[in-house]
Design an enzyme around this catalytic site. Sequence first.
Site, PDB file in Angstrom:
ATOM      1  N   GLU A   1      12.369   0.367  -2.173  1.00 32.72           N
ATOM      2  CA  GLU A   1      12.195   1.535  -3.056  1.00 32.72           C
ATOM      3  C   GLU A   1      13.353   2.529  -2.877  1.00 32.72           C
ATOM      4  OE1 GLU A   1       8.189   2.067  -1.544  1.00 32.72           O
ATOM      5  OE2 GLU A   1       7.429   1.992  -3.597  1.00 32.72           O
TER       6      GLU A   1
ATOM      7  N   GLY B   1       9.137   0.468   1.243  1.00 35.94           N
ATOM      8  CA  GLY B   1       9.885   1.713   1.038  1.00 35.94           C
ATOM      9  C   GLY B   1      11.387   1.511   1.173  1.00 35.94           C
TER      10      GLY B   1
ATOM     11  N   ALA C   1       8.306   1.983   4.897  1.00 32.60           N
ATOM     12  CA  ALA C   1       7.704   3.158   5.514  1.00 32.60           C
ATOM     13  C   ALA C   1       7.323   2.799   6.944  1.00 32.60           C
ATOM     14  CB  ALA C   1       6.466   3.560   4.715  1.00 32.60           C
TER      15      ALA C   1
HETATM   16  N1  3HC Z   1       6.810   0.327  10.485  1.00 33.67           N
HETATM   17  C1  3HC Z   1       6.607   0.437  11.825  1.00 33.67           C
HETATM   18  N2  3HC Z   1       6.937  -0.530  12.686  1.00 33.67           N
HETATM   19  C2  3HC Z   1       7.495  -1.631  12.200  1.00 33.67           C
HETATM   20  C3  3HC Z   1       7.730  -1.821  10.834  1.00 33.67           C
HETATM   21  C4  3HC Z   1       7.376  -0.774   9.952  1.00 33.67           C
HETATM   22  N3  3HC Z   1       7.587  -0.848   8.635  1.00 33.67           N
HETATM   23  N4  3HC Z   1       8.296  -3.027  10.641  1.00 33.67           N
HETATM   24  C5  3HC Z   1       8.406  -3.581  11.855  1.00 33.67           C
HETATM   25  N5  3HC Z   1       7.927  -2.741  12.795  1.00 33.67           N
HETATM   26  C6  3HC Z   1       7.903  -2.950  14.251  1.00 33.67           C
HETATM   27  C7  3HC Z   1       7.048  -4.125  14.665  1.00 33.67           C
HETATM   28  O1  3HC Z   1       5.708  -3.715  14.863  1.00 33.67           O
HETATM   29  C8  3HC Z   1       7.712  -4.564  15.949  1.00 33.67           C
HETATM   30  O2  3HC Z   1       7.283  -3.676  16.973  1.00 33.67           O
HETATM   31  P1  3HC Z   1       7.100  -4.213  18.492  1.00 33.67           P
HETATM   32  O3  3HC Z   1       8.428  -4.776  18.871  1.00 33.67           O
HETATM   33  O4  3HC Z   1       6.672  -3.011  19.216  1.00 33.67           O
HETATM   34  O5  3HC Z   1       6.041  -5.280  18.422  1.00 33.67           O
HETATM   35  C9  3HC Z   1       9.193  -4.279  15.689  1.00 33.67           C
HETATM   36  O6  3HC Z   1       9.223  -3.332  14.630  1.00 33.67           O
HETATM   37  C10 3HC Z   1       9.991  -5.505  15.266  1.00 33.67           C
HETATM   38  O7  3HC Z   1       9.312  -6.126  14.192  1.00 33.67           O
HETATM   39  P2  3HC Z   1       9.147  -7.716  14.106  1.00 33.67           P
HETATM   40  O8  3HC Z   1       8.748  -8.243  15.430  1.00 33.67           O
HETATM   41  O9  3HC Z   1       8.262  -7.983  12.945  1.00 33.67           O
HETATM   42  O10 3HC Z   1      10.664  -8.135  13.815  1.00 33.67           O
HETATM   43  P3  3HC Z   1      11.215  -9.338  12.939  1.00 33.67           P
HETATM   44  O11 3HC Z   1      12.671  -9.284  13.102  1.00 33.67           O
HETATM   45  O12 3HC Z   1      10.463 -10.587  13.237  1.00 33.67           O
HETATM   46  O13 3HC Z   1      10.861  -8.960  11.423  1.00 33.67           O
HETATM   47  C11 3HC Z   1      10.718  -7.538   9.507  1.00 33.67           C
HETATM   48  C12 3HC Z   1      11.469  -7.861  10.814  1.00 33.67           C
HETATM   49  C13 3HC Z   1      10.884  -8.673   8.504  1.00 33.67           C
HETATM   50  C14 3HC Z   1      11.286  -6.256   8.953  1.00 33.67           C
HETATM   51  C15 3HC Z   1       9.207  -7.369   9.804  1.00 33.67           C
HETATM   52  O14 3HC Z   1       9.073  -6.463  10.883  1.00 33.67           O
HETATM   53  C16 3HC Z   1       8.385  -6.832   8.689  1.00 33.67           C
HETATM   54  O15 3HC Z   1       8.003  -7.560   7.811  1.00 33.67           O
HETATM   55  N6  3HC Z   1       8.055  -5.524   8.726  1.00 33.67           N
HETATM   56  C17 3HC Z   1       7.164  -4.891   7.813  1.00 33.67           C
HETATM   57  C18 3HC Z   1       7.758  -4.724   6.459  1.00 33.67           C
HETATM   58  C19 3HC Z   1       6.781  -4.031   5.548  1.00 33.67           C
HETATM   59  O16 3HC Z   1       5.633  -4.389   5.414  1.00 33.67           O
HETATM   60  N7  3HC Z   1       7.250  -2.979   4.889  1.00 33.67           N
HETATM   61  C20 3HC Z   1       6.457  -2.214   4.009  1.00 33.67           C
HETATM   62  C21 3HC Z   1       5.862  -1.075   4.762  1.00 33.67           C
HETATM   63  S1  3HC Z   1       4.732  -0.176   3.765  1.00 33.67           S
HETATM   64  C22 3HC Z   1       5.720   0.750   2.739  1.00 33.67           C
HETATM   65  O17 3HC Z   1       6.914   0.680   2.824  1.00 33.67           O
HETATM   66  C23 3HC Z   1       4.998   1.601   1.787  1.00 33.67           C
HETATM   67  C24 3HC Z   1       5.924   2.194   0.807  1.00 33.67           C
HETATM   68  O18 3HC Z   1       5.720   1.589  -0.418  1.00 33.67           O
HETATM   69  C25 3HC Z   1       5.690   3.663   0.666  1.00 33.67           C
END
Ligand code: 3HC
Length: 715
Positions: free
Chosen positions: A111, A108, A63
């Site tokens: 999912e 997500g 998400a």
């Molecule tokens: N939402 C919004 N922004 C996100 C994001 C997300 N899910 N994931 C990454 N970003 C943004 C980061 O803030 C960053 O922004 P910036 O360049 O402005 O600082 C940019 O995308 C690049 O991210 P990273 O620097 O972290 O890039 P990496 O290549 O090092 O890592 C990744 C990639 C492994 C995908 C890492 O970004 C990550 O772990 N992201 C989060 C994953 C996560 O937690 N997902 C679950 C979200 S909650 C959810 O899905 C709820 C659901 O159950 C309904």
Amino acid sequence: MSELVLTSKQGEIGILTVNNPPVNALSPGVPEGIAAGLDAFEKDDSVKAIVLIGGGRTFIAGADIKEFGKITSGGDRKRGPGLNGILNRIENCTKPVVAAIHGSALGGGLETAMGCHYRVAVASAQVGQPEVKLGIIPGAAGTQRLPRLAGVAKALEMCVQGDPISAPEALKYGIIDQIVEGDLLTGAIAFAQTKAGTAPRKVRDLTDKLGDESANAPIFAAARDTARKRQRNLIAAQAAISAVEAATKLPFDAGVARESELFQDCLFSDQSKALIHVFFGEREVVKVPDVPKDTPLIPVNKAAVIGAGTMGGGIAMVLANAGIPVLLKETEQAALDRGLATIRKNYANSVAKGRFTQDVMDKRMALIQPTLSYDGFAEADMVIEAVFEGMALKKEIFGTLDKICKPGAILASNTSTLNVDEIASATTRPEMVIGTHFFSPANVMRLLEIVRGAASSKEVIATCMALSKKLGKVGVLVGNCRGFVGNRMFGPYRREAQFLVEEGASVEAVDKALYDFGMAMGPLATGDLAGLDVGWRIRKEYKEIGDSSVRQPLIEDRLCELGHYGQKTGAGWYLYDANRKPLHNPQAQEVIEACRKETGIAQRAIGNEEIVDRCIYALVNEGARILEDGFAMRSVDLDITYLNGYGFPAHRGGPMKYADLVGLKKVYERVREFEQQHGALWTPAPLLKQLAEEGKTFSDLPAQPLKVASTGAKA
Ligand code: 3HC
Ligand code: NAI
């Protein structure tokens, strides 16, 4: 058609490509784009199966986390991420839908993939449910579909711990159906063709891995117990367990409804706000407003460390661990032997614990080259000095480095208190000098305070920030003030812990209150671990510039005078047995009683709330002063410092975020109360007062440039 989701066709296969860089988060428009694409392909009789793939470097990373703040600030509990509708739409598609995964399918994203009928992935892909790290749980049926695919135990592990697993492991557990060799899209299309025309397989209908109540009960009980210990106080960990449990006890739709309730409770919690702040904060601290992203980096292919003591040895290990050859210099053979023996012992412990193999250890040891001379220093791209804390010695060493190091080499000091500009003045190239303040043990602690000198060049700063990531550290750029950021805040925190004991609280009560708040250790036990003598020596050195009219804590200096330095002498605030278990120390108690008498302060019962407020608000008030003095760029820098260097609980977001969540008006009023009770040490920082009066938070402050003229660091 939405630009966020592109449609195309190859033969009988319809292709949906999510196109939302950088990580294809499910931002508004993406689910709608997927639904519109499915509608079109369902109507198109030439399409027999569908592939859902991510454009760019990854599948869907989850998400859009930025949206959560909008939902919670609006207070509308019904809004949620709203992904279940689109996942049901995918699952109910009459044509087989295959998710094609590269990069990461997280939250997500996984999912969505599980809403598809099949999943294929390249071997390098990762899948996971990391929501718990954001203080939430999977909110789009992840806790319901994952146990149906992977079984209860694996689903629990993934949803509760939040760590991703590799594609081969996902294959083993049935989360994906095939690993694709070579081009992902080609492989996914070939897989989809094998399913074309078959009835789609819905994950919701699978039940054979859900187990029965008697087999599951001990699994859930053990998971709850482990989470209570390892994820202390984290609401989301327990909620994730309850949600997976619902999958085993309720029909699919009722399970999804239960998951939604739990998700909402977590999303609206302060813990989630704090952990989301940490997620973005970790990505923010690497950004230095006046150091552009494209600043050229200095390649660090060879390094040298001066001093093989506690810190130098650890720093050499950190460099070797990252594959960087390092010269390790000492003055005497005995000191060098001692340093190397410690390094060898630390590595051997890791091998014994199975963290890496003997072969890895041998390679790392071979990268560390011991020396008693400066031979070879001319080739080093970076030198880190970690000798005794004394300005004259450091200046002498930097004067020598200036003569022997090549132009363009970074000259860094690991000093914890000294003025980096004064050290730089011993060279003819202050632009190459910077502070790299590692924390003890350097090979373990993640924090690296990077201290910007007045002349430190942008290339040197950018290189140290990038290097910290390569070394597995979290680099935070701070200003050159006394104690820099972390220790400057730590002083008042530990001062209050001692004052509380002088006023009547027991040692154990102070530590327990802060441990229960979430700190990795109480402040007094932390003192014992770090060595009470460290602060004692610094206090002696700074005595001449201290203000003698201000109340000073007495007990630690008295303990040190008796030779009780903490764990290293087996006694400090606590007595330590052979296993380093802290026990009540009757001798320390005598010292405490004597100090209490000496202060003349009336003894009183002190509750947990006061203990926590006194210690944590001392951190906050000093943090506010650091911000107004310009020695930190953003409040989140202080938070990330405390999470990675001082055992502050992530689910509180760091001291400044904690204060924001409590409300700065409330914090300010409490600080005023303490000022009335305890005097000038508690004068509220003007910035705290200002923000409280304006109804703002520390997070509202824009990033500011670091003040470069040093004040206060000891010359
Ligand atoms: N939402 C919004 N922004 C996100 C994001 C997300 N899910 N994931 C990454 N970003 C943004 C980061 O803030 C960053 O922004 P910036 O360049 O402005 O600082 C940019 O995308 C690049 O991210 P990273 O620097 O972290 O890039 P990496 O290549 O090092 O890592 C990744 C990639 C492994 C995908 C890492 O970004 C990550 O772990 N992201 C989060 C994953 C996560 O937690 N997902 C679950 C979200 S909650 C959810 O899905 C709820 C659901 O159950 C309904
Ligand atoms: P230490 O006393 O364990 O080690 C210092 C080493 O430097 C000794 O082995 C000594 O022989 C060697 N040395 C002295 N002069 C030298 C020279 N001219 N050439 C080569 N080696 C020389 O000290 P420690 O604790 O490792 O501290 C080093 C630096 O790191 C200090 O500036 C300290 O303030 C800082 N620091 C210490 C932390 C800690 O927890 N110990 C934490 C963060 C920073």
